[in-house]
Design an enzyme around this catalytic site. Structure first.
Site, PDB file in Angstrom:
ATOM      1  N   LYS B  97       0.873  -1.176   0.000  1.00 44.78           N
ATOM      2  CA  LYS B  97       0.000   0.000   0.000  1.00 44.78           C
ATOM      3  C   LYS B  97       0.908   1.224   0.000  1.00 44.78           C
ATOM      4  O   LYS B  97       1.695   1.418   0.929  1.00 44.78           O
ATOM      5  CB  LYS B  97      -0.891  -0.005   1.246  1.00 44.78           C
ATOM      6  N   GLY B 158      -7.461   8.910  10.737  1.00 44.35           N
ATOM      7  CA  GLY B 158      -7.627   8.988  12.183  1.00 44.35           C
ATOM      8  C   GLY B 158      -8.727   9.914  12.660  1.00 44.35           C
ATOM      9  O   GLY B 158      -8.969  10.032  13.858  1.00 44.35           O
ATOM     10  N   ALA B 184      -9.250   5.291   5.257  1.00 45.95           N
ATOM     11  CA  ALA B 184      -9.064   6.455   6.142  1.00 45.95           C
ATOM     12  C   ALA B 184     -10.344   7.242   6.353  1.00 45.95           C
ATOM     13  O   ALA B 184     -11.104   7.499   5.427  1.00 45.95           O
ATOM     14  CB  ALA B 184      -7.988   7.391   5.633  1.00 45.95           C
ATOM     15  N   GLY B 185     -10.551   7.589   7.586  1.00 42.25           N
ATOM     16  CA  GLY B 185     -11.661   8.469   7.947  1.00 42.25           C
ATOM     17  C   GLY B 185     -12.918   7.749   8.384  1.00 42.25           C
ATOM     18  O   GLY B 185     -13.801   8.352   8.993  1.00 42.25           O
ATOM     19  N   ASN B 206      -8.795   1.295  10.482  1.00 42.91           N
ATOM     20  CA  ASN B 206      -7.807   1.061  11.539  1.00 42.91           C
ATOM     21  C   ASN B 206      -8.153   1.805  12.820  1.00 42.91           C
ATOM     22  O   ASN B 206      -8.551   1.205  13.812  1.00 42.91           O
ATOM     23  CB  ASN B 206      -6.399   1.432  11.049  1.00 42.91           C
ATOM     24  N   THR B 207      -8.051   3.144  12.784  1.00 46.85           N
ATOM     25  CA  THR B 207      -8.248   3.925  14.008  1.00 46.85           C
ATOM     26  C   THR B 207      -9.558   3.596  14.721  1.00 46.85           C
ATOM     27  O   THR B 207      -9.588   3.437  15.945  1.00 46.85           O
ATOM     28  CB  THR B 207      -8.208   5.432  13.683  1.00 46.85           C
TER      29      THR B 207
END
Lengths: 366, 260
Positions: B97, B158, B184-185, B206-207
């Protein structure tokens, strides 16, 4: 444009009357905002923000977890030499102090590296005093080549360099710079740096920026707390970090909050920074700069460091020693007295018990 | 119903990719992976501790999973390429990635450098999944240079803000031939479901999982949300207008009653 121009704008700013005029409503307005501006940061450093410390702490904790996770990067300092030509009133390495002076041989560097690497640490911060004669750039470069075999990330905390020299060190494998302005107030700066090249305020002030230009990956700045009014010094530290962050988008900017510690020479801090004051600085910085790294070193007591952990800290030193040859049998006097003497293993256990992941590696030499 | 995601010659059942950053300990990662049902796991090479078995995150990832090492920390194409090579040499396979981030404040990707890195790595035989700002022209270029998918951000890394870039992602889904993986987000399972309903091929989270109070339960919730969103997309919900519908029609007079 340099950060000096930014500082100049605040030269005649009436700090005392502004800080005295901050109201609870101002603090609440600041806390309700998503992005803080400079005045918000100053509001949070005011006396009136003290009743809001818990609210600030909750917010700082949430922002830190969101941006960095429950993760603390560990590193340790390695003192290469304590030769110094400067007379800094507050430092144990002051040229006029009668201490044993030493510079590690390459064999000793290797031994220290091995001892540190065995603790599991992969990030190292190398330090020297300021002596271009005893510890020229070529010596630092040679040490870096040795250390690269043992560590993934090598940062320097040495005398300020030119942009070309920073470039030379990044090429050799240095990826981080730590450089404290010590004190942003130029009058105090001149008064406590009695003699030596360090008297050049501007050369030091612009050094972090020169490192950014030389493509240093991470730059860590700070003011030595206790040399001047901490509210102003913390404010300028935050402004300096924001200036670098805005101008050098691809450099990781972080801030340290070093409090003056006892050392050989016994210079008494002119301004006392209490635990509560340090907490307030830490929280205000985190809310002003949500993406900046924040380092708390072993200058602080073990118990206090543990309490600071969830308030915005991202990086901690462990198993530290401020003496040259600290991991060998014969060590010199330290630069200052360490307050948290826990080993890497002990810090590791403390982090795990508090629900944090000790991070040993956050870079890979390219 | 057979509904597999095909990337780099691999057939994937799960359309939820997950990351390994920000967790309070490595020990929780295997449980999170199991609960998420994920088959593709991303990790930052900069954080992989190859020198300590216990600290090495790779040892906490099920061997059946596909490793998706990322180039976090790369500031230009050259650094991303070097990190990708390190990953492959270290035995992380040939998926990568690309993350080229030249902005540490918002962590926004640099599409130009990302395209350059993708071009080089595809030629070297990597299966390249580039993290990108949702820009159609950049997606087209990535397609041309051989990316295996595009990974547009829903919101800055994040932030848990969800699909702030919704319209741009919608355009990518409509116009790009590559699988669009929203990365993301995404902060909540409902947002993951929304991305899947829109027709995203997969999402990467992830976050939202790592920083949840109960990461394992959260991973499970995301797993279900992604499946539900995908099912909704496949079952053909009411038509979504791709083009604007004028609120004051210019031909309305043709339908007026009465007249001469």
């Amino acid at each position: 444009m340099s950060f000096a121009d930014k500082l100049l704008k605040y030269q005649d700013f009436p700090f005392a009357s502004y800080l005295a005029g901050v109201t609870g409503a101002d603090i609440e307005r600041t806390l309700a905002k998503e992005y803080l501006v400079e005045r918000d940061f100053l509001n949070l450093l005011s006396e009136q923000a003290v009743p809001y410390l818990e609210i600030m702490a909750q917010k700082a904790h949430q922002l830190t977890v969101q941006n960095f996770g429950r993760v603390i990067l560990l590193y340790t300092p390695l003192y290469l030499a304590n030769y110094c030509v400067n007379q800094c009133a507050y430092c144990g390495f002051n040229v006029t102090n009668k201490i044993t002076r030493k510079k590690l041989t390459l064999e000793e560097v290797e031994k220290e590296a091995l001892a540190i690497a065995q603790t599991g640490l992969r990030h190292i911060l190398i330090l020297t005093g300021e002596s271009r004669f005893q510890t020229p750039l070529s010596y630092i470069e040679t040490c870096v080549r040795v250390l690269k075999k043992y560590f993934d990330s090598i940062s320097i905390e040495i005398y300020p360099l030119t942009e070309e020299e920073y470039g030379q060190l990044t090429a050799a494998g240095v990826d981080g710079l730590t450089l404290y302005q010590e004190v942003y107030d130029p009058v105090t700066y001149d008064a406590i740096h009695l003699a030596g090249p360090k008297k050049d305020y501007r050369f030091r002030l612009d050094a972090p920026e020169r490192a950014c230009r030389a493509r240093m990956r991470a730059v860590n700045i700070g003011a030595l707390l206790g040399l001047q009014d901490w509210r102003k010094e913390a404010f300028f530290t935050g402004l300096h970090a924001a200036y670098l962050q805005d101008k050098y988008l691809d450099t990781e900017i972080s801030v340290s909050l070093p409090r003056l510690r006892p050392h050989v020479g016994n210079f008494a801090p002119c301004f006392v920074v209490s635990d509560r004051d340090l907490v307030q600085i830490l929280l205000a910085l985190r809310l002003f700069l949500p993406r900046a790294g924040i380092t708390i070193s072993t200058r602080e007591r073990a118990e206090f460091r543990d309490n600071l952990l969830p308030l915005g800290v991202t990086k901690m030193s462990a198993g530290s020693c401020t003496a040259v040859g600290g991991h060998l049998e014969e060590a010199t006097e330290g630069q200052f007295v360490i307050a948290d003497e826990r080993s890497v293993r002990e810090i590791h256990a403390m982090l795990v018990s508090r629900g944090y992941q000790p991070l040993y590696k956050d870079w890979h030499q390219l | 119903m057979e509904d597999k995601l095909l990337i780099g010659g691999q057939e994937l059942e799960s359309r939820l990719f997950i990351g390994t950053g920000k967790f309070s300990s490595h020990e929780i990662i295997p449980k999170v992976i199991a609960a998420s049902g994920s088959q593709v796991i991303t990790m930052a090479i900069r954080r992989v501790n190859f020198f300590n078995e216990q600290d090495n995150v790779l040892n906490y990832i099920d061997k059946k999973c596909i490793l998706l090492p990322n180039t976090s920390g790369a500031r230009n194409a050259e650094e991303a390429v070097r990190i990708a090579r390190i990953a492959r040499e270290a035995g992380c396979g040939n998926w990568v990635k690309i993350e080229v981030i030249t902005d540490n404040k918002y962590l926004l990707p640099d599409n130009y450098e990302t395209i350059r890195a993708t071009e080089i790595l595809v030629k070297e035989g990597f299966v390249v999944l580039p993290y990108m700002s949702p820009d159609l022209m950049a997606a087209k270029r990535l397609e041309e240079v051989g990316a295996a998918a595009v990974m547009p951000l829903g919101a800055p890394i994040g932030t848990n803000r969800g699909l702030m870039t919704r319209e741009l992602i919608r355009i990518l889904i409509a116009e790009s031939k590559l699988p669009v993986i929203v990365d993301a987000g995404i902060g909540r399972p409902s947002q993951a479901a929304e991305a899947m309903e829109m027709g995203a091929a997969a999402v990467l989270v992830n976050t939202a999982i790592a920083t949840a109070q109960d990461p394992v339960q959260t991973a499970r919730a995301f797993c279900l949300a992604v499946r539900a969103g995908r099912m909704a997309f496949l079952s053909g919900p009411g038509a979504v207008q791709e083009y604007a519908v004028a609120s004051s029609p210019l031909t309305g007079f043709l339908h007026k009653q009465g007249g001469e």
